[in-house]
Design a protein around this motif. Structure first.
Motif, PDB file in Angstrom:
ATOM      1  N   CYS A  32       2.042   3.062   2.265  1.00 28.04           N
ATOM      2  CA  CYS A  32       3.110   3.159   3.279  1.00 28.04           C
ATOM      3  C   CYS A  32       4.273   2.226   2.973  1.00 28.04           C
ATOM      4  CB  CYS A  32       2.524   2.914   4.672  1.00 28.04           C
ATOM      5  SG  CYS A  32       1.381   4.233   5.121  1.00 28.04           S
ATOM      6  N   GLY A  59       0.838  -1.194   0.000  1.00 22.16           N
ATOM      7  CA  GLY A  59       0.000   0.000   0.000  1.00 22.16           C
ATOM      8  C   GLY A  59       0.878   1.251   0.000  1.00 22.16           C
ATOM      9  N   ALA A  62      -8.180  11.895  -0.371  1.00 24.65           N
ATOM     10  CA  ALA A  62      -8.161  13.145   0.397  1.00 24.65           C
ATOM     11  C   ALA A  62      -6.941  13.145   1.316  1.00 24.65           C
ATOM     12  CB  ALA A  62      -9.438  13.279   1.219  1.00 24.65           C
ATOM     13  N   ASN A 108      -4.380  -6.418  -2.350  1.00 24.06           N
ATOM     14  CA  ASN A 108      -3.967  -6.272  -3.754  1.00 24.06           C
ATOM     15  C   ASN A 108      -2.709  -5.420  -3.769  1.00 24.06           C
ATOM     16  OD1 ASN A 108      -6.363  -4.259  -3.004  1.00 24.06           O
ATOM     17  ND2 ASN A 108      -4.899  -3.155  -4.292  1.00 24.06           N
ATOM     18  N   ASN A 128      -1.423   3.333   9.125  1.00 23.95           N
ATOM     19  CA  ASN A 128      -2.242   4.157  10.020  1.00 23.95           C
ATOM     20  C   ASN A 128      -2.158   3.680  11.468  1.00 23.95           C
ATOM     21  OD1 ASN A 128      -3.005   5.476   7.688  1.00 23.95           O
ATOM     22  ND2 ASN A 128      -4.864   4.266   7.428  1.00 23.95           N
ATOM     23  N   GLY A 151      -2.795  -2.038  -2.098  1.00 24.99           N
ATOM     24  CA  GLY A 151      -3.643  -2.022  -0.899  1.00 24.99           C
ATOM     25  C   GLY A 151      -4.872  -1.150  -1.084  1.00 24.99           C
ATOM     26  N   MET A 152      -5.339  -0.580   0.021  1.00 23.93           N
ATOM     27  CA  MET A 152      -6.510   0.303  -0.046  1.00 23.93           C
ATOM     28  C   MET A 152      -6.230   1.537  -0.911  1.00 23.93           C
ATOM     29  SD  MET A 152      -8.511   0.722   3.502  1.00 23.93           S
ATOM     30  CE  MET A 152      -9.510  -0.578   4.203  1.00 23.93           C
ATOM     31  N   GLU A 168       3.663  -8.835  -1.105  1.00 26.51           N
ATOM     32  CA  GLU A 168       2.266  -8.416  -1.047  1.00 26.51           C
ATOM     33  C   GLU A 168       1.360  -9.650  -1.142  1.00 26.51           C
ATOM     34  OE1 GLU A 168       0.155  -5.634  -0.653  1.00 26.51           O
ATOM     35  OE2 GLU A 168      -1.277  -7.289  -0.886  1.00 26.51           O
ATOM     36  N   ALA A 169       0.442  -9.762  -0.181  1.00 25.44           N
ATOM     37  CA  ALA A 169      -0.445 -10.934  -0.160  1.00 25.44           C
ATOM     38  C   ALA A 169      -1.386 -10.956  -1.361  1.00 25.44           C
ATOM     39  CB  ALA A 169      -1.252 -10.934   1.140  1.00 25.44           C
ATOM     40  N   VAL A 189       3.403 -12.917   3.841  1.00 21.93           N
ATOM     41  CA  VAL A 189       4.414 -13.102   4.893  1.00 21.93           C
ATOM     42  C   VAL A 189       3.693 -13.672   6.119  1.00 21.93           C
ATOM     43  CG1 VAL A 189       6.057 -11.955   6.420  1.00 21.93           C
ATOM     44  CG2 VAL A 189       5.936 -11.341   3.997  1.00 21.93           C
ATOM     45  N   THR A 203      -3.911   9.019   5.672  1.00 23.01           N
ATOM     46  CA  THR A 203      -2.831   8.434   4.852  1.00 23.01           C
ATOM     47  C   THR A 203      -1.645   9.378   4.684  1.00 23.01           C
ATOM     48  OG1 THR A 203      -4.560   7.226   3.709  1.00 23.01           O
ATOM     49  CG2 THR A 203      -2.385   7.207   2.690  1.00 23.01           C
ATOM     50  N   THR A 236     -10.264   7.538  -1.748  1.00 26.13           N
ATOM     51  CA  THR A 236     -10.798   8.799  -2.269  1.00 26.13           C
ATOM     52  C   THR A 236      -9.683   9.823  -2.449  1.00 26.13           C
ATOM     53  OG1 THR A 236     -12.729   8.250  -0.965  1.00 26.13           O
ATOM     54  CG2 THR A 236     -12.710  10.431  -1.900  1.00 26.13           C
ATOM     55  N   ASN A 283      -8.421  12.439   7.445  1.00 30.68           N
ATOM     56  CA  ASN A 283      -7.991  11.241   6.717  1.00 30.68           C
ATOM     57  C   ASN A 283      -6.503  11.014   6.996  1.00 30.68           C
ATOM     58  OD1 ASN A 283      -9.666  13.295   5.281  1.00 30.68           O
ATOM     59  ND2 ASN A 283     -10.420  11.514   4.239  1.00 30.68           N
TER      60      ASN A 283
HETATM   61  P1  FAD Z   1      -2.957  -0.622   2.804  1.00 26.35           P
HETATM   62  O1  FAD Z   1      -3.155   0.329   1.677  1.00 26.35           O
HETATM   63  O2  FAD Z   1      -4.157  -1.198   3.423  1.00 26.35           O
HETATM   64  O3  FAD Z   1      -2.007  -1.789   2.281  1.00 26.35           O
HETATM   65  C1  FAD Z   1      -1.630  -2.862   3.100  1.00 26.35           C
HETATM   66  C2  FAD Z   1      -1.264  -4.031   2.206  1.00 26.35           C
HETATM   67  O4  FAD Z   1      -0.626  -5.032   3.010  1.00 26.35           O
HETATM   68  C3  FAD Z   1      -2.468  -4.715   1.566  1.00 26.35           C
HETATM   69  O5  FAD Z   1      -2.345  -4.718   0.159  1.00 26.35           O
HETATM   70  C4  FAD Z   1      -2.435  -6.126   2.121  1.00 26.35           C
HETATM   71  O6  FAD Z   1      -2.846  -7.117   1.197  1.00 26.35           O
HETATM   72  C5  FAD Z   1      -0.973  -6.302   2.496  1.00 26.35           C
HETATM   73  N1  FAD Z   1      -0.770  -7.318   3.523  1.00 26.35           N
HETATM   74  C6  FAD Z   1      -1.456  -7.495   4.673  1.00 26.35           C
HETATM   75  N2  FAD Z   1      -0.965  -8.522   5.362  1.00 26.35           N
HETATM   76  C7  FAD Z   1       0.059  -9.031   4.641  1.00 26.35           C
HETATM   77  C8  FAD Z   1       0.973 -10.111   4.839  1.00 26.35           C
HETATM   78  N3  FAD Z   1       0.954 -10.843   5.957  1.00 26.35           N
HETATM   79  N4  FAD Z   1       1.888 -10.373   3.862  1.00 26.35           N
HETATM   80  C9  FAD Z   1       1.946  -9.601   2.729  1.00 26.35           C
HETATM   81  N5  FAD Z   1       1.104  -8.574   2.501  1.00 26.35           N
HETATM   82  C10 FAD Z   1       0.177  -8.276   3.458  1.00 26.35           C
HETATM   83  N6  FAD Z   1      -7.418   7.516   3.337  1.00 26.35           N
HETATM   84  C11 FAD Z   1      -7.193   8.842   3.253  1.00 26.35           C
HETATM   85  O7  FAD Z   1      -6.256   9.334   3.875  1.00 26.35           O
HETATM   86  N7  FAD Z   1      -7.968   9.638   2.478  1.00 26.35           N
HETATM   87  C12 FAD Z   1      -9.047   9.166   1.804  1.00 26.35           C
HETATM   88  O8  FAD Z   1      -9.731   9.925   1.108  1.00 26.35           O
HETATM   89  C13 FAD Z   1      -9.339   7.785   1.894  1.00 26.35           C
HETATM   90  N8  FAD Z   1     -10.393   7.261   1.255  1.00 26.35           N
HETATM   91  C14 FAD Z   1     -10.582   5.909   1.247  1.00 26.35           C
HETATM   92  C15 FAD Z   1     -11.636   5.388   0.492  1.00 26.35           C
HETATM   93  C16 FAD Z   1     -11.778   4.012   0.364  1.00 26.35           C
HETATM   94  C17 FAD Z   1     -12.905   3.459  -0.448  1.00 26.35           C
HETATM   95  C18 FAD Z   1     -10.841   3.155   1.005  1.00 26.35           C
HETATM   96  C19 FAD Z   1     -10.949   1.664   0.818  1.00 26.35           C
HETATM   97  C20 FAD Z   1      -9.825   3.663   1.792  1.00 26.35           C
HETATM   98  C21 FAD Z   1      -9.694   5.051   1.944  1.00 26.35           C
HETATM   99  N9  FAD Z   1      -8.664   5.620   2.692  1.00 26.35           N
HETATM  100  C22 FAD Z   1      -8.467   6.969   2.662  1.00 26.35           C
HETATM  101  C23 FAD Z   1      -7.737   4.804   3.485  1.00 26.35           C
HETATM  102  C24 FAD Z   1      -6.413   4.620   2.742  1.00 26.35           C
HETATM  103  O9  FAD Z   1      -6.608   3.920   1.560  1.00 26.35           O
HETATM  104  C25 FAD Z   1      -5.438   3.928   3.689  1.00 26.35           C
HETATM  105  O10 FAD Z   1      -5.208   4.806   4.763  1.00 26.35           O
HETATM  106  C26 FAD Z   1      -4.091   3.596   3.033  1.00 26.35           C
HETATM  107  O11 FAD Z   1      -4.243   2.802   1.901  1.00 26.35           O
HETATM  108  C27 FAD Z   1      -3.206   2.898   4.059  1.00 26.35           C
HETATM  109  O12 FAD Z   1      -2.005   2.536   3.452  1.00 26.35           O
HETATM  110  P2  FAD Z   1      -1.127   1.316   3.989  1.00 26.35           P
HETATM  111  O13 FAD Z   1      -0.007   1.156   3.061  1.00 26.35           O
HETATM  112  O14 FAD Z   1      -0.818   1.523   5.420  1.00 26.35           O
HETATM  113  O15 FAD Z   1      -2.120   0.057   3.963  1.00 26.35           O
END
Ligand code: FAD
Length: 482
Positions: free
Chosen positions: A19, A17, A109, A98, A452, A101-102, A40-41, A212, A464, A107, A462
């Motif tokens: 981060c 994702g 923001a 995916n 987060n 990730g999210m 990535e899972a 993982v 992110t 959105t 928000n």
């Molecule tokens: P993620 O993007 O969740 O990615 C984590 C990844 O880790 C995933 O792909 C997962 O499959 C992978 N994973 C998990 N466990 C394992 C494992 N054991 N081994 C390998 N891979 C693994 N945030 C905002 O700030 N502003 C917005 O406007 C906003 N709108 C949103 C709207 C929607 C519809 C959604 C779904 C989310 C929204 N968010 C928003 C939230 C934002 O998408 C997340 O805060 C952000 O994606 C977090 O990033 P991340 O990298 O920490 O985690």
């Protein structure tokens, strides 16, 4: 044919994702000599890796990408691109699996935290947020010419701006969106965060469908990861000098738990932002079909405005002009583009150690990882914050026009999709945090957490942008040390 996984890397990143991608990007820029792998899972959806599904033009391909992000078969569907964590306490809690990730579904923001949302003990937060804006491609101008956006902000400002510091006044929402010369919009996903620096880095490899299952820890030091290739079930040990777990705010503590890394604060302080929504029709903006720019074709219909959080008015207001009404209107009633406005008001949760995700060593989730149990309750303070949010959203609606419903709707817990606190950062290892200011897990050398879950404050905005900023600090620390 089974894939080849490296036996050794310098840095292993878990999760792709925004981060996880931020770690890969900063390390690719600062230390191109290091061997990096991102595991990535979930599956790769499209090219470039991590692309936002909104940028996939073909609707059938976009729908397929959303479905493929929705986790192991049988998981109940959440919002498109997400799957629900089945539980009663946080019933709308959801995740995405995916590449990207999210961040492939969000959105986009990207408001900055303000007042008590900010992490007081963290030096240089503003510079880190600048850098996060660079990585995410944030701009406040993507919807500059959206119909009525200036009018929306004028009316909201008249209602909310009095007494606010300049940077906390009503303004366009900063968005991770780029506007192309032809007017089309490109939404930033993890692809933008990875950037060319990562894609060109021959020492970085991304492994989709690679779960993982454990961080290897020997003598108080992370020494690598155990990876399950979800394509053929093969298990692979990858030794690493540094491990970064960026697996979202629910699965990051899950992986630490599964690895025997179980500090007292792990999974605790879970907070989601209680949320109230309402819709309103702008008053006095001209008849249906009016294009305020005097052209016949609306290129960019949706303006997004922001009523920032302050300690005096502790809600975060996200104001989105919609392409269509969320509630049915009379058949002959066609609203002018941009004249229906969705109001989303987010509250900062009363953060408590009792609100937590725990893990069951006996039961397993759809990936075979320790099953999650959620313990979560809204307190009297949370109910009061929701009352205040409902009052604020009614004020915003009255300032803008005519509400489409009688009352604001309070969404079920988990609906914000902004889960925080579960691997929170602290200034000192006093049992109330999991990691220090550079995201290094207390007591385990070479292990970082990201996402987060690291945010320690009660934010309503928000998250992110903030968590990517924290990832930048963590990645810089690794770049300097290794
Ligand atoms: P993620 O993007 O969740 O990615 C984590 C990844 O880790 C995933 O792909 C997962 O499959 C992978 N994973 C998990 N466990 C394992 C494992 N054991 N081994 C390998 N891979 C693994 N945030 C905002 O700030 N502003 C917005 O406007 C906003 N709108 C949103 C709207 C929607 C519809 C959604 C779904 C989310 C929204 N968010 C928003 C939230 C934002 O998408 C997340 O805060 C952000 O994606 C977090 O990033 P991340 O990298 O920490 O985690």
């Amino acid at each position: 044919m089974s894939r080849t996984f490296p036996s050794t890397v310098d840095v292993a990143v878990v999760g792709s994702g925004p981060c996880g991608a931020a770690y890969a990007r900063i390390l690719s820029e600062k230390r191109p000599d290091l061997r990096l792998s991102t595991f990535e899972a979930g599956p790769l959806l499209a090219d470039p890796p991590g692309v936002h599904v909104k940028n996939i033009e073909d609707p059938a391909a976009r729908e397929r990408a959303q479905r493929r992000s929705e986790g192991p078969g049988g998981s109940p569907r959440g919002r498109p691109g997400t799957f629900l964590l089945e539980n009663d306490a946080l019933p709308a809690a959801a995740m995405s699996s995916n590449v990207g990730g999210m961040g492939a579904h969000w959105t986009a923001a990207c408001p900055r935290p303000g007042d008590s949302e900010r992490i007081g003990f963290l030096p240089g937060l503003d510079e880190l947020l600048d850098e996060a804006e660079r990585l995410l491609g944030v701009s406040a101008h993507a919807f500059d010419d959206a119909p009525f956006a200036a009018e929306v902000r004028k009316r909201l400002a008249a209602e909310f701006d009095s007494g606010r510091a300049e940077d906390r006044r009503v303004r366009p929402m900063p968005l991770a969106v780029r506007c192309e010369p032809d007017g089309s919009l490109i939404w930033s996903g993890a692809d933008v965060v990875f950037g060319e620096a990562t894609r060109r880095n021959e020492r970085h490899t991304l492994f989709p469908e690679a779960l993982v299952t454990r961080v290897l820890v020997e003598d108080g030091r992370a020494t690598g990861v155990l990876v399950r290739d979800l394509r053929d079930g093969g298990e692979h040990e990858v030794r690493a000098r540094r491990v970064v777990v960026a697996a979202d705010a629910l699965r990051t503590p899950q992986l630490l738990w599964a690895s025997g890394v179980r500090p007292p604060a792990l999974g605790r302080y879970l907070n989601d932002q209680p949320q109230v929504v309402f819709a309103v029709r702008l008053r006095d903006v001209g008849p249906a079909g009016t294009d305020p720019r005097g052209r016949s074709k609306i290129v960019r219909q949706s303006g997004v405005s922001w009523v920032p959080f302050t300690d005096t008015e502790p809600c975060h207001g996200q104001v989105m002009q919609l392409d269509a009404s969320p509630v049915p209107l009379a058949p002959d009633d066609v609203p002018a583009p941009g004249s229906i406005v969705g109001l989303g008001w987010f509250c900062a949760k009363d953060v408590r150690p009792e609100d937590r995700v725990t893990f069951d060593d006996e039961a397993r989730d759809g990936y075979g990882m320790p099953a999650m149990r959620i313990h979560y309750r809204l307190t009297a303070r949370d109910e009061a914050a929701l009352d205040a949010a409902r009052a604020a959203v009614r004020r915003a609606a009255a300032a803008l026009g005519t509400p489409l419903d009688d009352e604001p709707i309070t969404l079920p817990p988990g609906a914000s999709l902004h889960y925080q606190g579960t691997v929170r950062m602290g200034a000192a290892d006093d049992g109330t945090s999991v990691c220090g200011p550079d995201s290094r897990v207390w007591g385990v050398e070479g292990l970082h957490v990201a996402g987060n879950g690291v945010i320690p404050t009660a934010t309503a905005c928000n998250p992110t942008l903030t968590s990517v900023a924290l990832a930048v600090a963590g990645a810089r620390a690794i770049a300097e040390e290794v």
